[in-house]
Every structure is written in C-alpha cells, then in structure tokens.
Design an enzyme around this catalytic site. Structure first.
Site, PDB file in Angstrom:
ATOM      1  CE  LYS A 182     -11.994  -7.562  12.109  1.00 33.96           C
ATOM      2  NZ  LYS A 182     -12.443  -6.454  11.201  1.00 33.96           N
ATOM      3  CD  GLU A 257       3.245  -4.413   9.996  1.00 33.90           C
ATOM      4  OE1 GLU A 257       3.473  -3.289  10.516  1.00 33.90           O
ATOM      5  OE2 GLU A 257       2.638  -4.563   8.934  1.00 33.90           O
ATOM      6  CB  CYS A 291       2.452   0.533   9.264  1.00 34.36           C
ATOM      7  SG  CYS A 291       3.024  -0.846   8.259  1.00 34.36           S
ATOM      8  CD  GLU A 392       0.995   4.682  12.450  1.00 33.06           C
ATOM      9  OE1 GLU A 392       1.573   4.072  11.534  1.00 33.06           O
ATOM     10  OE2 GLU A 392       0.346   4.105  13.349  1.00 33.06           O
TER      11      GLU A 392
END
Length: 496
Positions: A182, A257, A291, A392
């Site tokens: 996906k 991850e 990331c 983040e």
C-alpha cells in the site's frame, strides 16, 4: 471568443491478482502536483473489501500458485529484469516522482537509480540464502533451512514513493514471499507504474498486489487480517504503534521503520566548509521530509556564531520551485495540511524562545501561490527542552543547539525518544569514533550525512522502530528458520 480546453486527467487502476482493477465501489481520489495543484490522475480509493481481495490473491499465490515452486535462481532473474525495466524507464519515472511528490529532479533521478540497484542487489542475493548442518549426536543429522514468511503486507510513506516500494518489495520477493503493497494515498503514481513493470517482467499473478487507499480501512485491514503473516511499515511513530498493536491479533512478524529527531554534531576542529554544506544538506534535502534528516544541529559553542553565519550565507543558494525547473534545490511540501503543521512548529519554536535566523514563511511570488512551499528555516538559540528540539517536524526546519564539550554533546544527542540516525563532524577520527560509539542511533555518519547503501542495514533504536531493512538483514526479515532432524539409526527407539 476563445475557449480553454482542459487536458483530460488519466484514470488509473490498482494492481490485484495480476490485473489492473478499479475499487469495488468505484471510489476514486484525485492525485495532485504539490507544486502547483495540477490534477495528475485519478486512482482507486480502495476499501477493506479491496484489501481483502488483494490479501486473498497473495495467499493463493503463496499457498497454491507457481511462486512457491519457483527456484531461487528464477526469482533472482525476475528481480534483475525488474531492475532493468526501471532503468529503461528511468526518466519517465523520475519526472512522475517529481510531479507527484515535489522533490527536485536530481534527487528523483538518484532515487530511481537506487530503486533499480535495490532490485539488482536482492536479485543476486536470492541464491545466497543458506542454512546450517550438524551431525551430533553420531546417529542423527540436524540441519537448518530458511523459508519465506508467507504473505507480507507492506505500507510505505509519501516522501520516497518509488524507493520505499523497492526497499519493501525486493527483499520479500527474493525470499519467496508474496506481497500486498500500500503506497501512501498521496503518492501512488510511481508505485502503480512499478506494477506495470512488475507485470511486464513476467511476475506470476497474485505475487505482487498494489492497493491504493488510505490508512483508515485499507491499512487497518492489512495490519489486522489473519491471512497476513508479516507486516512491514515505514512512517510515523504514532501509526507504527497502532500497527504493532493490530498485528498482535495473529502475532504477525513486524518490521517498523519510524520517525527520528536526529542529532548532527559539529565540533570546533571540523572542516568548517564541509560541515556547513553537510549540515544544510542533512536538514534540507528532500525539503526536510526525511525520517533520518539531521534536524537537530549541535554546534560547539566556540564556533557557534561563525557557523550559523556561514550557513546563512549559503541559504540563498537553495533555490525553491517546481522540481522540474532548472536549478531548483528544494520543492514544495507534500500537502497544505503538512505545510500548516510545519508552519505551526515554526511559530511554536519562536514562542518557546528560539530565534528565527532565516526563513519561517512562504516564499513570495506567483510561481509559489498554488503550491505548498515553505522557505528553508533555521531556528537558532534552541534548547534541548523545547518541543521543536524533541518532536519530529518533518520539514525544512533546522534547530541549532550550542554545546560546551564532548560530554554535553553526547548527552543532548541521546536525550530523545528516537534513535534513527546521527552525524559527527570532527578532524579527529578517535574523537569521532568515541562519540559515535556512545550515540544511541542505528545509522550514523562521520564527516558526511545521508548516504545510504542497499548492502547495509537501515533502522533505528528506541522509538524509531524495530528490525532492519536492506542488506542481509533486509532479506532475513522475510525468512523463517526451520530445524530438521533426521534419525540415522533405523532401530526402534525402545523407550517403552
């Protein structure tokens, strides 16, 4: 009177059981260019029912289809062929990636080449899946074989659409698994083009299925469905937690991850010019939507002011614009909602007491009016307790923190819930290695930042995830370990 004829928008299909199909209820989603809002295509908006069909196809392909009997040599040849097809279509893929995701063309071209490299690496590795043997005690033989996990659900983010698809698909196929992938509902276009190449390479039906749709519904079905043996997810930590919980329903194997708030440490003895370039690239490559971005810049106090000044002199070289325009170094953010989030963090940082050294706003001019642009932003005077130093942001915002000595640098660097990546800049290799060994991060660099290799493991400590992708570790994540014991003594056991 002049009339304007609008260009026809292509309607694409998703890929299930070897065929391109629409969603069961006919729902679609418009996919737009984040640089100017142009509608690029309409794709199926899948539902749980569509995800179930894809899972059933992958289950049948693994349990009854020809894939289970396909040799490692033939799996490897298939992956090499997919790699060749990616290279043959490299320019079209790179341009499609730019238009769908927003990154500059040079970055997209690198991603496409690396995606081909990934399929080629695992194509070669498919025949290198080895086991073990043992002949103790003397009347028996025991050996270990590695077998595919089974049906794997894979969910990838919007910041590296094609490359993340390669990172997920290639090791799973090399191991002999079947997959349901996906892509992000925002960036499905290169994944669907990859489906066309996978089909053209001769992949048996049901082995690869690509379903377009949102996390709510489709993603949830992939995480919860008991016919799925493993789920691999790349994305935000909050979503990763939900997937991990959902996967406990049938104790799926899980690889996550997740996010990062990565420290990039510059000592006073570093090569100033190289460190300045590295710090800017660490923070602003791919619009900071990475990331592993070096979003926390830790600079030794004695060089703090000149280092920030040196960065500010180079900031004007970061040209904003559409990724297909000449000389552009930074494109738009992925969406209006994400731009709003990034801007809210900039405001928060200023409210917390940080100083705006540059950027912080949308660039002026008509060429930016329809896109989701934010200028490269540097917040100076950041302290480790500020939210902008701990959460983040996932955008072009660099937080600069001054430190007095090596011990403080290590302490501040590790003072985070995350542990994905870290960088160290110094002329002394012993210092670099001493610091790197103390950093709680899975991917680290010395006097560079961001280079990655298909041959090396990728993943993080703490809340940056579980497991590793790429390298030998990447294929091991898609393999089960089976022990087989053979009795060489044909006499009865005589236990009873």
């Amino acid at each position: 009177m002049k009339t304007t004829v609008k260009a026809k928008v292509a309607t694409l299909d998703m890929f299930i059981n070897g065929a391109f199909v629409k969603s069961k209820d006919g729902s679609t989603r418009e996919i737009c260019d984040p640089a100017d809002g142009t509608v690029l295509a309409r794709v199926p908006e899948a539902s749980r029912a569509d995800a179930q069909s894809a899972i059933a196809a992958a289950r049948a392909a693994f349990d009854q289809g020809p894939w289970r009997a396909t040799s490692a040599q033939d799996r490897g040849k298939l992956l090499l062929k997919i790699g060749d097809l990616i290279r043959a279509n490299a320019q079209a893929l790179a341009q499609l990636e730019v238009r769908n995701m927003g990154k500059p063309l040079a970055e997209a071209e690198f991603d496409v080449a690396d995606a081909a490299n990934c399929f080629e690496f695992y194509g070669g590795l498919a025949t290198k899946i080895h086991g073990e043997t043992m002949s103790v005690p003397a009347n028996s033989m025991s050996f270990v074989v590695r077998e595919p996990v089974g049906v794997c659900a894979q969910i990838i983010p919007w910041n590296y659409p094609l490359l993340m698809a390669a990172w997920k698909l290639a090791p799973a196929l090399a191991a002999g698994c079947t997959v349901v992938l996906k892509p992000s509902e925002l960036t499905p276009l290169t994944a669907l083009e990859l489906a066309r190449l996978i089909s053209a390479a001769g992949t048996p039906k049901g082995v690869v299925n690509i379903v377009t749709g949102p996390g709510a519904g489709v993603g949830e079905e992939l995480a919860e469905n008991p016919l799925v043996d493993k789920i691999a997810f790349t994305g935000g930590t909050a979503t990763g937690r939900k997937i991990a919980v959902a996967a406990t329903g049938n104790l799926k194997k899980v690889t996550l991850e997740l996010g990062g708030k990565n420290p990039n440490i510059v000592f006073a003895d570093a090569d100033l010019e190289a460190a300045v370039d590295g710090a800017l690239f660490a923070a602003f490559a791919n619009q900071g939507e990475v990331c592993s971005a070096g979003s926390r810049l830790l600079v030794e106090k004695s060089i703090h002011a000149p280092f920030v000044d040196a960065m500010l002199k180079k900031i004007p070289r970061i040209k904003l614009g559409h990724g297909l325009s000449s000389g552009v170094k930074m494109g738009p953010l992925i969406s209006a909602a994400h731009r709003d989030k990034v801007e809210s963090y900039i405001k928060l940082g200023l409210k917390e007491g940080a100083r705006l050294a540059c950027g912080g706003k949308r660039p002026p001019g008509p060429e930016f009016s329809k896109g989701f642009f934010v200028e490269p932003t540097i917040l100076d005077g950041v302290t480790p307790d500020m939210r902008v130093a701990r959460e983040e942001i996932f955008g072009p915002v660099l937080c600069v923190i001054a430190f007095k000595d090596e011990a403080e640098a290590v302490r501040v660097a590790n003072d985070t819930d995350y542990g994905l990546a870290a960088g160290v800049w110094t002329a002394h290799i012993t210092k670099a290695l001493r610091v790197i060994r103390q950093l709680r991060a899975g991917i680290t660099w010395i006097n560079t930042y961001h280079p990655t290799f298909n041959e090396m493991p990728w993943g993080g400590y703490k809340q940056s995830g579980t497991g590793r992708e790429l390298g030998l570790y990447g294929i091991q994540a898609y393999l089960e370990t089976k022990q087989i014991n053979v009795n060489l003594d044909e006499a009865p056991l005589a236990w009873y």
